[in-house]
Design a protein around this motif. Sequence first.
Motif, PDB file in Angstrom:
ATOM      1  N   PRO A   8       2.535  -0.375  -7.241  1.00 12.06           N
ATOM      2  CA  PRO A   8       3.330  -1.224  -6.340  1.00 12.06           C
ATOM      3  C   PRO A   8       4.747  -0.705  -6.087  1.00 12.06           C
ATOM      4  O   PRO A   8       5.309  -0.951  -5.023  1.00 12.06           O
ATOM      5  CB  PRO A   8       3.352  -2.582  -7.062  1.00 12.06           C
ATOM      6  N   ARG A   9       5.307   0.002  -7.037  1.00  5.39           N
ATOM      7  CA  ARG A   9       6.687   0.464  -6.870  1.00  5.39           C
ATOM      8  C   ARG A   9       6.786   1.855  -6.254  1.00  5.39           C
ATOM      9  O   ARG A   9       7.883   2.335  -5.967  1.00  5.39           O
ATOM     10  CB  ARG A   9       7.394   0.464  -8.228  1.00  5.39           C
ATOM     11  N   ALA A  10       5.649   2.485  -6.051  1.00  9.61           N
ATOM     12  CA  ALA A  10       5.658   3.839  -5.490  1.00  9.61           C
ATOM     13  C   ALA A  10       5.972   3.790  -3.996  1.00  9.61           C
ATOM     14  O   ALA A  10       5.529   2.887  -3.281  1.00  9.61           O
ATOM     15  CB  ALA A  10       4.313   4.514  -5.715  1.00  9.61           C
ATOM     16  N   ILE A  11       6.730   4.749  -3.541  1.00 10.88           N
ATOM     17  CA  ILE A  11       7.039   4.883  -2.122  1.00 10.88           C
ATOM     18  C   ILE A  11       6.154   5.987  -1.561  1.00 10.88           C
ATOM     19  O   ILE A  11       6.286   7.161  -1.931  1.00 10.88           O
ATOM     20  CB  ILE A  11       8.522   5.217  -1.906  1.00 10.88           C
TER      21      ILE A  11
ATOM     22  N   ARG B 200      -5.531   4.661   2.841  1.00 11.88           N
ATOM     23  CA  ARG B 200      -5.162   5.406   1.628  1.00 11.88           C
ATOM     24  C   ARG B 200      -3.800   4.957   1.110  1.00 11.88           C
ATOM     25  O   ARG B 200      -3.609   4.756  -0.102  1.00 11.88           O
ATOM     26  CB  ARG B 200      -5.151   6.902   1.934  1.00 11.88           C
ATOM     27  N   GLN B 201      -2.846   4.791   2.015  1.00 16.56           N
ATOM     28  CA  GLN B 201      -1.513   4.355   1.618  1.00 16.56           C
ATOM     29  C   GLN B 201      -1.563   2.969   0.980  1.00 16.56           C
ATOM     30  O   GLN B 201      -0.883   2.698  -0.028  1.00 16.56           O
ATOM     31  CB  GLN B 201      -0.589   4.341   2.833  1.00 16.56           C
ATOM     32  N   HIS B 202      -2.376   2.087   1.544  1.00 13.48           N
ATOM     33  CA  HIS B 202      -2.477   0.729   1.016  1.00 13.48           C
ATOM     34  C   HIS B 202      -3.110   0.728  -0.376  1.00 13.48           C
ATOM     35  O   HIS B 202      -2.671  -0.011  -1.271  1.00 13.48           O
ATOM     36  CB  HIS B 202      -3.299  -0.136   1.961  1.00 13.48           C
ATOM     37  N   ILE B 203      -4.141   1.560  -0.565  1.00 15.66           N
ATOM     38  CA  ILE B 203      -4.791   1.638  -1.875  1.00 15.66           C
ATOM     39  C   ILE B 203      -3.810   2.147  -2.929  1.00 15.66           C
ATOM     40  O   ILE B 203      -3.746   1.630  -4.052  1.00 15.66           O
ATOM     41  CB  ILE B 203      -6.032   2.545  -1.797  1.00 15.66           C
TER      42      ILE B 203
END
Length: 485
Positions: free
Chosen positions: A375-378, A366-369
Amino acid sequence: MSESVRSVLFVLGIMVASLAAAMLIPALIDLNAGELQSAGAFLWSAAGCGFLGLAIAMAVNTEKRDLTTRAAFLVTAGSWLVLAIIAALPMRFGGHGLTFIDALFEAISGLTTTGATVVTGLDTRPPGFLMWRAILQWIGGIGIIVTAMAIWPLLGVGGMQLFKLESSDNASEKVLPRAAEIAAAISLIYLSLTLICAMAYAFTGMSGFDAIAHAMTTLATGGYSTRDASLGAFTEGGSDVVAMIFMLMAALPFAAYLMMVRGRPAALWRDPQIRGFVTLVVAAIVAMAAFVVAADIYEPAAGIRTAAFNTISVITGTGYATADFGVWGAPATAAFFVLMFAGGCAGSTTCSVKIFRYQIALLAIRQHIISLAHPRAITPLHYGGRPVPPETVYSVLGFLFAFIAIFTLSSAVLGAIGLDTTTALSGAAATLANVGPGLGDIIGPAGTFQPLPDAAKWVMMANMLIGRLEVLTVLILFTPRFWQS
């Protein structure tokens, strides 16, 4: 000889001597029953192995017995193999008609709490022999709890570092003292639950002998029985209901019980792996019960009870059976095959992959998706309210990859040996996941592993040890860097 080697040999010596002392129990039972050959095998094995274990421990005794990380790996991997060889001796020489390979298979299956058996005619076997099988599983159950709670979290095996009970600055260097503290508390809880389970079995009409033997194998989620019909021989008294309750209890983390005893009762349900495990069990039971009733295999009441028991037994890796679910049809067979890879919670006596690893893997996916979409979200990964470091995720994914690879390889080897597809696939799954019975006419719930060729038994013995030792504990021993000073 280095202090590390001396510590390893000392621990192994004490373990061998302790197992030899345990042999006196079945020896006395067989003496009382007039089974002199079986009793003699236990007595001679106890004497010889007890002397050997104590001699090794005394020869390497030292005041400083802290286990380093490398030594802890050696102890956890070596102890199961050494103890299995020792445990096989009285079964080989007790007049039970077992070859050495069969005796070793039975001992490994017992200590790893797999429950796959090569023994037939249990109803007429000497009582000491039957009790020894139960004792082996009971020892294996408490052994796996202690290592899963005290050793593996400190070594970072397969993501187990998530379950450290207490932090320690020098935990990676000194393992044994903390393990001893945990072992004392957990052993008391384990023993108490076993005694309660035995009393519950006796209340349903089991004899004292059967109640004690089945209580040991239930809490260990091992599945060895004193009857060829397994728990199916005792369902009229309601023993299957008792078994379901205690199989589920044994599948929960004993750390949660420890916290409950220490005044934190909410710890049981706050653990995400417990919630995930309960959800899986309920969903699987509902689906299986609906299937057997809709297919007219059982009446509704009997279908729910039978489906619930066998589903819980497979998920927890216990291996008891009250019916030959191999004849329920292809959908049920496929479902049980998948459920072999479930397992219970970390820090329990259960086997297989275990729920928390699936949860961590799904969170990582889920984190990878999310990172691909933003792309810039933490997006930090949290589990149970705590952040999960990257090394833990790598450890979990590494375990899953290694588990799948070993299952695939062992299935291919078993097929090459000559086993049919169902037997090869389910045999590899049942032994690597430490479930017990496989699928099909040969090793299914109504069969045994005895007809298999010796080469297949060697593969399955390796699977049982690798699976019970959480895969990576064994694989790391084959890396050259591990042996470098």
